[in-house]
Scaffold this active site. Structure first.
Site, PDB file in Angstrom:
ATOM      1  N   LYS A  43       0.833  -1.197   0.000  1.00  0.00           N
ATOM      2  CA  LYS A  43       0.000   0.000   0.000  1.00  0.00           C
ATOM      3  C   LYS A  43       0.871   1.251   0.000  1.00  0.00           C
ATOM      4  O   LYS A  43       1.736   1.424   0.866  1.00  0.00           O
ATOM      5  CB  LYS A  43      -0.938   0.010   1.209  1.00  0.00           C
ATOM      6  CG  LYS A  43      -1.958  -1.118   1.197  1.00  0.00           C
ATOM      7  CD  LYS A  43      -2.845  -1.104   2.426  1.00  0.00           C
ATOM      8  CE  LYS A  43      -3.907  -0.044   2.354  1.00  0.00           C
ATOM      9  NZ  LYS A  43      -4.874  -0.161   3.489  1.00  0.00           N
ATOM     10  N   VAL A  44       0.601   2.111  -0.957  1.00  0.00           N
ATOM     11  CA  VAL A  44       1.319   3.377  -1.105  1.00  0.00           C
ATOM     12  C   VAL A  44       0.289   4.501  -1.100  1.00  0.00           C
ATOM     13  O   VAL A  44      -0.678   4.456  -1.873  1.00  0.00           O
ATOM     14  CB  VAL A  44       2.120   3.413  -2.414  1.00  0.00           C
ATOM     15  CG1 VAL A  44       2.766   4.785  -2.620  1.00  0.00           C
ATOM     16  CG2 VAL A  44       3.180   2.309  -2.429  1.00  0.00           C
TER      17      VAL A  44
END
Length: 367
Positions: free
Chosen positions: A141-142
């Site tokens: 997750k970014v």
């Protein structure tokens, strides 16, 4: 008839993901049960979820004690505990992931929110997660911050699958799609297998209504009142229209010919915060093919109890109406750009607070 209400939701094209993971869910077999009974084909996590899981029980005490006794740094302890849960969840979902050719059953882990404004550090930590977990069905997750956009392109360009998180703005969503397509083209140029890359773009839904409703209450006009509880679903529906347009044009078709898959919209933060609204507002209002809905367990249970077993998808007319709703928001005096900037900033701050609290809890625990 579907075998359960959630299976009916899945049949309508919505991938059901659990917005919760913990050692207890894994040890008890609850995740495996929900895969079978609740049509779960994915798991998401974030610093708040892990802060609750690790800090809210004694389930991690033994390994935490061993790592502290060995002199391991607090951040490495936290990442080790997280990696254990993420790896085990990947393994629970692994057989279905493999059987479907890698099209479903992913597990997300988030880079430290303290890196949200540091592109290179985000890229480096994402690579570290891939090395640590070593599972094909891992998503890193970014956050969709300005600094996160080039990180998304770089990671996709290396063949790393990404869950882009904390999206509130339609303009930022367009940037996210652009980064994904740029990354795929980069990966293709170096001979990468585009079919090995998967990505979702996570729109946070209920928080939008919470922020907008407070502003509408301050305005206190009849027109403002009529918009309460309407704008979060509208924002997501307009986003879906952007998705349909972006992934049906010639640019993506050329990538599809090389095995690329569309970056699916994911509806996050789908528990209802306002008790005056339906507890399934952000599930039944966002039914569409090629989407993901990541639900807290309570929302999942609510859908099994009284959700529509054959839900109808929203359509092109609904997307036009959603656009009108957002225009009305501006007309009553709520500035869309101010709302989404506030939500992005607060989203990063909230996850950062959870992360720091988790580290502090580990540091203060007995060795």
């Amino acid at each position: 008839m579907p075998i359960s209400n959630l299976h009916g939701l899945a049949a309508a094209g919505v991938s059901v993901w659990s917005d919760q993971i913990s050692k207890r869910m894994l040890d008890s077999g609850e995740l495996s049960r929900r895969v079978e009974e609740d049509a779960v084909t994915g798991v998401t996590s974030n610093p708040t979820i892990f802060a609750g899981a690790i800090g809210g029980s004694d389930d991690y005490h033994e390994k935490l004690h061993d790592l502290k006794s060995a002199g391991t740094a607090s951040e490495e302890i936290v990442k080790s505990l997280m990696a254990d849960d993420i790896t085990r969840a990947c393994d629970v979902l692994g057989p279905v992931h493999l059987a479907t050719g890698g099209r479903v059953c992913f597990v997300s882990v988030e880079v430290s929110p303290t890196l949200a404004s540091d592109t290179e550090a985000t890229i480096a930590e994402a690579r570290d997660w891939v090395k640590q977990v070593r599972r094909d069905n891992l998503l890193v997750k970014v956050p969709a911050t300005a600094e996160g956009i080039p990180a998304i392109r770089a990671l996709i360009g290396e063949g790393i699958s990404v869950n882009v998180t904390l999206i509130f703005s339609l303009d930022r969503y367009r940037e996210v799609i652009g980064a994904y397509l740029d990354g795929l083209e980069d990966f293709q140029r170096v001979g990468g297998d585009l079919s090995s890359v998967f990505s979702v773009a996570s729109f946070f839904v209920s928080r939008f209504d919470t922020e907008v409703d407070a502003r509408l209450d301050e305005i206190a006009s009849n027109d403002a009142h009529d918009l309460k509880g309407q704008t979060a679903v509208a924002n997501a529906r307009v986003a879906y229209g952007i998705f349909l347009e972006a992934f049906s044009d010639g640019r993506f078709q050329r990538l599809t010919d090389r095995g690329a898959r569309p970056q699916k919209p994911l509806w996050a933060s789908t528990s209802t915060k306002n008790l005056a609204y339906s507890d399934l507002l952000y599930v039944e209002g966002l039914v569409a093919t090629d989407t993901v809905n990541t639900m807290p367990l309570a929302t999942m249970d609510a859908y099994q109890d009284h959700g529509d077993p054959e839900p109808a998808a929203f359509d092109a007319v609904d997307i036009v109406r959603a656009t009108d709703t957002l225009e009305k928001l501006e007309s009553v005096g709520v500035a869309y750009d101010t709302v989404v900037l506030t939500l992005e900033r607060e989203g990063v701050e909230k996850f950062t607070t959870s992360w720091l609290e988790l580290l502090e809890g580990v540091e203060s625990s007995p060795g």
